[in-house]
Every structure is written in structure tokens, then in C-alpha cells.
Design a protein around this motif. Structure first.
Motif, short mmCIF file in Angstrom:
data_model
loop_
_atom_site.label_atom_id
_atom_site.label_comp_id
_atom_site.label_asym_id
_atom_site.label_seq_id
_atom_site.Cartn_x
_atom_site.Cartn_y
_atom_site.Cartn_z
N SER A 63 1.27 -1.12 -0.30
CA SER A 63 -0.06 0.14 0.11
C SER A 63 0.83 1.55 0.25
CB SER A 63 -0.87 0.10 1.08
OG SER A 63 -1.48 -1.33 1.04
N ILE A 64 0.42 2.76 -0.77
CA ILE A 64 1.34 3.87 -0.64
C ILE A 64 0.60 4.32 0.46
CG2 ILE A 64 1.22 5.90 -1.36
CD1 ILE A 64 0.66 4.71 -3.97
N ALA A 65 1.95 3.91 1.52
CA ALA A 65 1.97 4.98 2.67
C ALA A 65 2.34 6.63 2.72
CB ALA A 65 2.66 4.78 3.71
N GLY A 66 2.76 6.90 2.03
CA GLY A 66 3.09 8.01 2.31
C GLY A 66 3.89 8.86 0.68
N VAL A 67 3.64 10.29 0.39
CA VAL A 67 4.18 10.82 -1.57
C VAL A 67 4.88 12.19 -0.38
CG1 VAL A 67 2.67 12.14 -2.48
CG2 VAL A 67 1.45 10.67 -1.67
N LEU A 68 5.54 11.71 -1.78
CA LEU A 68 6.51 12.99 -1.45
C LEU A 68 6.64 14.04 -2.79
CD1 LEU A 68 9.53 14.15 -0.20
CD2 LEU A 68 10.42 12.82 -1.90
N VAL A 69 6.49 15.29 -3.17
CA VAL A 69 6.54 15.81 -4.51
C VAL A 69 8.42 16.13 -4.63
CG1 VAL A 69 5.65 17.78 -5.82
CG2 VAL A 69 4.50 15.81 -3.95
N LEU A 70 9.06 16.16 -5.14
CA LEU A 70 10.16 17.36 -5.36
C LEU A 70 10.43 18.08 -6.48
CD1 LEU A 70 12.90 14.12 -4.56
CD2 LEU A 70 11.74 16.60 -2.90
N LEU A 71 10.59 19.27 -6.60
CA LEU A 71 10.89 20.45 -8.01
C LEU A 71 12.15 20.79 -8.15
CD1 LEU A 71 7.66 21.90 -6.84
CD2 LEU A 71 7.66 20.12 -8.26
N PRO A 72 12.32 20.63 -9.02
CA PRO A 72 13.64 21.41 -9.57
C PRO A 72 13.77 22.99 -9.43
CG PRO A 72 13.11 20.72 -11.10
CD PRO A 72 12.08 20.44 -10.43
N GLY A 73 14.85 23.39 -8.61
CA GLY A 73 15.21 24.84 -8.60
C GLY A 73 16.23 25.10 -9.22
N GLU A 74 17.37 25.96 -8.78
CA GLU A 74 18.44 26.82 -9.51
C GLU A 74 19.60 26.26 -8.06
OE1 GLU A 74 18.96 30.76 -10.98
OE2 GLU A 74 17.07 30.27 -11.84
N GLY A 75 19.99 25.29 -8.35
CA GLY A 75 21.35 25.17 -7.55
C GLY A 75 20.70 24.11 -5.95
N SER A 76 18.69 23.69 -6.14
CA SER A 76 18.56 23.37 -5.28
C SER A 76 17.60 22.28 -5.69
CB SER A 76 18.13 23.79 -4.00
OG SER A 76 16.60 24.70 -4.91
N LEU A 77 16.88 21.48 -4.75
CA LEU A 77 15.76 20.80 -5.12
C LEU A 77 15.11 21.40 -4.29
CD1 LEU A 77 14.97 18.01 -6.77
CD2 LEU A 77 15.46 17.12 -5.00
N LEU A 78 13.79 21.30 -4.29
CA LEU A 78 12.28 21.58 -3.73
C LEU A 78 12.20 21.14 -2.85
CD1 LEU A 78 10.44 24.82 -2.32
CD2 LEU A 78 9.18 24.15 -4.46
#
Length: 153
Positions: A63-78
Motif C-alpha cells: 500500500s502507498i503510505a506516503g507521498v513526496l513531491v520534489l521540484l527542481p530549482g536553481e542549485g537546489s531541490l524543493l
């Protein structure tokens, strides 16, 4: 990690859009009375986020227990969103997702991880501070009072 330590974190699949949306809504529902409105993650377009390959899920016991959303940024990851099903909280899944996000940022060559949370989500502010995140600024965006934080990796 307390509880079941057997899990996998992987990209969400298109057919899991409704599962992801439902989990996020359950996880953030506790904040609605505090904020007086739905938090931003409850309003996100998860079909689009999954299509752009920004959504990861933590799967445990089939089962899916968790969710993560990652967005690229300039020199970082959000770290745009991390949510754990309320029925499964306290098992270390949130921490596993954050650790995964930081490892992914390093893998992509990002020297910094960034995130934001609503100022009324004081539990999140304490958690992120314990994990080494430092407040960088506060701003009101789209009628949300947000606290931005960053961590050097």
C-alpha cells in the motif's frame, strides 16, 4: 525506524493519481481548521505532477503510505510536499521520505535542499529545524503565510 522497515520509495504511476490525492487530503485535513482553508498541497494537480515525474510514493506492505513531491530549482531541490497517511504516521515514513529527498538532491548535484511550510504548521517547523533546516525568510504567497527553510547538503 519503528514498525515495519520494509518499504520502497519510487515514482508515482499515473494510475495512482487518486490514491496520491486522497492520501494528501487525509494528511493535511488536520490543518484546515487551524488555517481556515485548505493547505496548498490539498489543491495541487497530482495528475500533472505525476506526468512531470515529480511525485514519489513510499510503498509498504503493498500500500502507498506516503507521498513526496520534489521540484527542481536553481542549485537546489524543493521539497514541495511530504505527506504520510495519518493511519500510518509514527513509523518513520516521513523521515524516510525526507532522507530520500536529500539523497536525491545530492544525486542530482544540488548543494542545497529547500522547502516551505505554513507558519501555523508549527510541528513541521520544529521537525525541519531538528533535521538541520534553517529558516531563510517568510512571505505571503497566494494568501498563504509561508516559512521558507533550507539545508546545505
Amino acid at each position: 525506524m519503528a514498525g515495519d522497515t520494509r518499504h520502497v520509495i519510487r515514482r508515482a504511476r499515473k494510475r495512482e493519481t487518486d490514491i496520491v490525492r486522497g492520501l494528501v487530503r487525509r494528511a493535511y485535513a488536520v490543518y484546515v481548521p487551524r488555517m481556515g482553508k485548505e493547505p496548498g498541497p490539498m489543491l495541487d494537480d497530482y495528475a500533472a505532477r505525476i506526468a512531470e515525474r515529480s511525485v514519489y510514493v513510499l510503498e509498504s506492505g503493498g500500500s502507498i503510505a506516503g507521498v513526496l513531491v520534489l521540484l527542481p530549482g536553481e542549485g537546489s531541490l524543493l521539497l514541495d510536499n511530504v505527506a504520510v497517511d495519518p493511519a500510518l504516521q509514527g513509523r518513520g515514513y516521513g523521515r524516510a521520505l525526507i532522507d530520500f529527498a536529500e539523497a536525491e538532491a545530492r544525486r542530482r548535484g544540488c548543494p542545497e535542499m529547500r522547502l516551505y511550510t505554513h507558519e501555523t504548521m508549527v510541528e513541521n517547523l520544529r521537525l525541519y529545524a531538528r533535521l538541520g533546516y534553517v529558516e531563510t525568510h517568510r512571505v505571503t504567497e497566494r494568501d498563504y503565510d509561508r516559512v521558507y527553510m533550507a539545508k546545505r547538503l
